[in-house]
Design a protein around this motif. Structure first.
Motif, PDB file in Angstrom:
ATOM      1  N   THR A 357       0.837  -1.189   0.000  1.00 43.58           N
ATOM      2  CA  THR A 357       0.000   0.000   0.000  1.00 43.58           C
ATOM      3  C   THR A 357       0.880   1.249   0.000  1.00 43.58           C
ATOM      4  O   THR A 357       0.985   1.941  -0.991  1.00 43.58           O
ATOM      5  CB  THR A 357      -0.915  -0.002   1.213  1.00 43.58           C
ATOM      6  OG1 THR A 357      -0.130  -0.163   2.398  1.00 43.58           O
ATOM      7  CG2 THR A 357      -1.900  -1.159   1.127  1.00 43.58           C
ATOM      8  N   LYS A 358       1.530   1.507   1.073  1.00 41.44           N
ATOM      9  CA  LYS A 358       2.267   2.769   1.198  1.00 41.44           C
ATOM     10  C   LYS A 358       3.603   2.730   0.471  1.00 41.44           C
ATOM     11  O   LYS A 358       4.083   3.758   0.009  1.00 41.44           O
ATOM     12  CB  LYS A 358       2.508   3.084   2.676  1.00 41.44           C
ATOM     13  CG  LYS A 358       1.215   3.335   3.439  1.00 41.44           C
ATOM     14  CD  LYS A 358       1.500   3.663   4.888  1.00 41.44           C
ATOM     15  CE  LYS A 358       0.223   3.925   5.669  1.00 41.44           C
ATOM     16  NZ  LYS A 358       0.476   4.205   7.094  1.00 41.44           N
ATOM     17  N   GLN A 397      -4.539  -2.346  -8.441  1.00 40.83           N
ATOM     18  CA  GLN A 397      -5.173  -2.497  -7.130  1.00 40.83           C
ATOM     19  C   GLN A 397      -4.310  -3.302  -6.185  1.00 40.83           C
ATOM     20  O   GLN A 397      -4.294  -3.053  -4.975  1.00 40.83           O
ATOM     21  CB  GLN A 397      -6.545  -3.165  -7.307  1.00 40.83           C
ATOM     22  CG  GLN A 397      -7.579  -2.262  -7.951  1.00 40.83           C
ATOM     23  CD  GLN A 397      -8.869  -2.989  -8.284  1.00 40.83           C
ATOM     24  OE1 GLN A 397      -8.863  -4.197  -8.543  1.00 40.83           O
ATOM     25  NE2 GLN A 397      -9.984  -2.261  -8.294  1.00 40.83           N
ATOM     26  N   GLY A 402      -5.465   1.704  -2.153  1.00 40.15           N
ATOM     27  CA  GLY A 402      -6.041   2.923  -1.607  1.00 40.15           C
ATOM     28  C   GLY A 402      -5.741   4.163  -2.405  1.00 40.15           C
ATOM     29  O   GLY A 402      -6.204   5.261  -2.054  1.00 40.15           O
ATOM     30  N   ASP A 403      -4.976   4.024  -3.481  1.00 35.25           N
ATOM     31  CA  ASP A 403      -4.594   5.182  -4.287  1.00 35.25           C
ATOM     32  C   ASP A 403      -5.836   5.765  -4.967  1.00 35.25           C
ATOM     33  O   ASP A 403      -6.594   5.043  -5.619  1.00 35.25           O
ATOM     34  CB  ASP A 403      -3.571   4.748  -5.339  1.00 35.25           C
ATOM     35  CG  ASP A 403      -2.937   5.942  -6.035  1.00 35.25           C
ATOM     36  OD1 ASP A 403      -3.682   6.785  -6.551  1.00 35.25           O
ATOM     37  OD2 ASP A 403      -1.697   6.012  -6.062  1.00 35.25           O
ATOM     38  N   ARG A 407      -8.612   3.968  -7.588  1.00 31.98           N
ATOM     39  CA  ARG A 407     -10.054   3.906  -7.365  1.00 31.98           C
ATOM     40  C   ARG A 407     -10.808   4.594  -8.502  1.00 31.98           C
ATOM     41  O   ARG A 407     -11.858   4.118  -8.952  1.00 31.98           O
ATOM     42  CB  ARG A 407     -10.415   4.546  -6.032  1.00 31.98           C
ATOM     43  CG  ARG A 407      -9.971   3.724  -4.832  1.00 31.98           C
ATOM     44  CD  ARG A 407     -10.767   4.121  -3.600  1.00 31.98           C
ATOM     45  NE  ARG A 407     -10.549   5.514  -3.243  1.00 31.98           N
ATOM     46  CZ  ARG A 407      -9.613   5.930  -2.390  1.00 31.98           C
ATOM     47  NH1 ARG A 407      -8.811   5.041  -1.798  1.00 31.98           N
ATOM     48  NH2 ARG A 407      -9.461   7.213  -2.116  1.00 31.98           N
TER      49      ARG A 407
END
Length: 509
Positions: A357-358, A397, A402-403, A407
């Motif tokens: 994610t990050k 994804q 979460g970007d 989305r």
């Protein structure tokens, strides 16, 4: 004259053989001939069978005669006299030796039945009689020995013992054990009032179970008890009303299956229709509903595969195969679903990256989204695997779920495929609409707008099928029917059109 070696003056020994290549050639030739002979020895029988089928027929006839002489009349491993003569008959139905051999097998089976009756081995006698009947011996001969068997069985019955056992089973409430005993008693004394009364009491107790079973949805038990009653007393006074109640319960259960299927509760629908098939294996309505549930499970499996839920997809396919015979539309749907599952596995393997994610590099996310945009422009919704818009989006994804850009890409694709379906329906480009529908289904299987679009697409395919049928293009009509069935097996008018197509093209299911 001196034998010398050139200018060195050394004497030369006389040569017995001046060239060794021929000896090596002969050795190779002899080896090849030996291998050819060995190969011909190994393959002599298969070659003879293929080139001279009469030789194979003669061999089968000889093997059949040998098996008959040895008493091996019927064998599951194919080595019995019956199997040998039937194989010879299949190769040449015009030769009378095989028919005569089968007749000899039947006569020997009857002789064995008589011997078994004399030795009071009644189960064995029944088996020999069944073999004689299957080999189509004259009915009068088979019936004569069957009559001898019945008389011997009756003579073997001790009425007092049977009566005591029947009454004891009835008193214990074990009516299913009591009924065969009452049948034996009545075979010896058909007008005995005690036997008739006892059978009536047992049947009444048995039939008392039927209505509670129907209320509880136990059609399997109800069907078994009704069949048992019909076997012992086909004219029982309570049978007509109970059969009508059973038919109503069966219809109600079929409606339940349909409701569960239409609501997407396929596991429950499969459980209910499996029980119905156990109760009524030969019922046409049950078989038809089994097919519908199986097709719905295939559609569900394709959705699960598109969403990379491989275990759920495999389970749905296994349920579909267990529910109904894989023929016609179901067979082709299963093949396509299995192909989709394998394709999705391959795509997932190519696109698999550790979930981040990050720490996902922004440049990698941008490159993946750029590939997504390019595939979207080309209209490569779900093909080719690994390079389609859907697969690129899945990769993005996986990198950064979460970007906001990821989305937004998902929203954009969902809108694009929905618009593509509408455009394909409007322009009557159903194959393109089908591709867009499949991408939509893979991307957002729970989208509430998907179901009505699927129904409209299935109805359009059905309309195309009817048009092709009127034009006499039966293959195109069958393809349209399969497309509609795969999309939505509950489409109104689907089964009626399928019946029309069956009438137009016999053998279609």
């Amino acid at each position: 004259m001196n034998n010398t070696d050139g200018g060195h003056g050394r004497p030369r020994l006389p040569r017995l053989f001046t060239w060794r290549r021929p000896a090596s050639w002969w050795a190779r030739a002899l080896l090849a001939v030996g291998m050819l002979l060995a190969l011909m020895l190994l393959l002599r029988q298969p070659l003879a069978d293929r080139l001279w089928p009469q030789a194979r027929i003669d061999r089968l006839l000889d093997e059949g005669a040998r098996a008959l002489a040895e008493g091996r009349l019927d064998a599951a491993d194919g080595q019995g006299a019956r199997q040998k003569y039937e194989a010879a008959q299949a190769l040449d139905s015009d030769r009378g030796e095989a028919r005569a051999g089968l007749a000899r097998v039947g006569r020997q089976a009857l002789a064995n039945a008589r011997q078994a009756i004399g030795a009071r081995r009644f189960d064995e006698a029944h088996r020999w009689l069944a073999l004689a009947a299957e080999l189509q011996l004259p009915r009068a001969q088979v019936d004569a020995v069957a009559g001898q068997l019945r008389q011997a069985e009756l003579a073997d019955i001790d009425p007092g013992v049977v009566r005591g056992r029947a009454e004891a089973a009835l008193a214990a409430g074990d009516v299913e054990a009591a009924l065969p005993l009452f049948a034996q008693w009545l075979a010896v004394a058909p007008d005995d009032p005690a036997a008739l009364e006892g059978r009536e009491d047992a049947l009444s107790l048995l039939l008392e179970r039927v209505r509670p079973a129907l209320r509880q949805g136990d059609l399997v038990g109800a069907a078994r008890w009704l069949a048992l009653t019909r076997r012992h007393d086909p004219g029982h006074v309570a049978l007509p009303d109970l059969k009508a109640a059973y038919a109503q319960a069966l219809a109600a259960q079929l409606r339940r299956v349909e409701v569960q299927r239409q609501r997407g509760r396929l596991a429950e629908a499969a459980r209910l229709v499996t029980a119905l098939h156990e109760a009524e294996p030969a019922d046409a309505a049950v078989a038809q509903e089994s097919q519908r549930v199986a097709l719905a499970l295939v559609v569900h499996a394709r959705r699960q595969a598109g969403d990379f839920h491989f275990d759920a997809a495999g389970e749905a396919l296994a349920q579909a195969r267990a529910l109904a015979p894989a023929s016609g539309a179901l067979a082709s749907a299963l093949v396509e679903a299995q192909r989709d599952l394998e394709r999705a596995r391959a795509a997932e393997a190519r696109l698999h990256v550790p979930e981040r994610t990050k720490d996902a590099p922004a440049s990698m996310v941008r490159r993946t989204l750029a590939g997504f945009d390019e595939a979207l422009r080309r209209g490569d919704w779900i093909e080719p695997p690994g390079a389609s818009a859907y697969d690129r989006l899945r990769a993005a994804q996986g990198l950064a779920p979460g970007d906001p850009a990821v989305r937004a890409a998902a929203t954009r694709m969902q809108s694009a495929v929905a618009a593509c379906v509408e455009e394909g329906l409007r322009d009557n480009r159903l194959r393109a609409a089908q591709d867009c529908h499949d991408a939509w289904q893979a991307l957002a299987p729970s989208d509430p707008a998907l179901a009505p679009a699927r129904r409209r697409l299935a109805q359009r395919w059905l309309a195309v099928g009817e048009e092709r049928l009127r034009a006499g293009e039966l293959e195109a009509a069958a393809h349209a029917l399969d497309s509609a069935r795969r999309l939505d097996p509950s489409t109104p008018g689907l089964e009626e059109f399928a019946a029309q197509l069956v009438r137009a093209r016999p053998g279609l299911r």
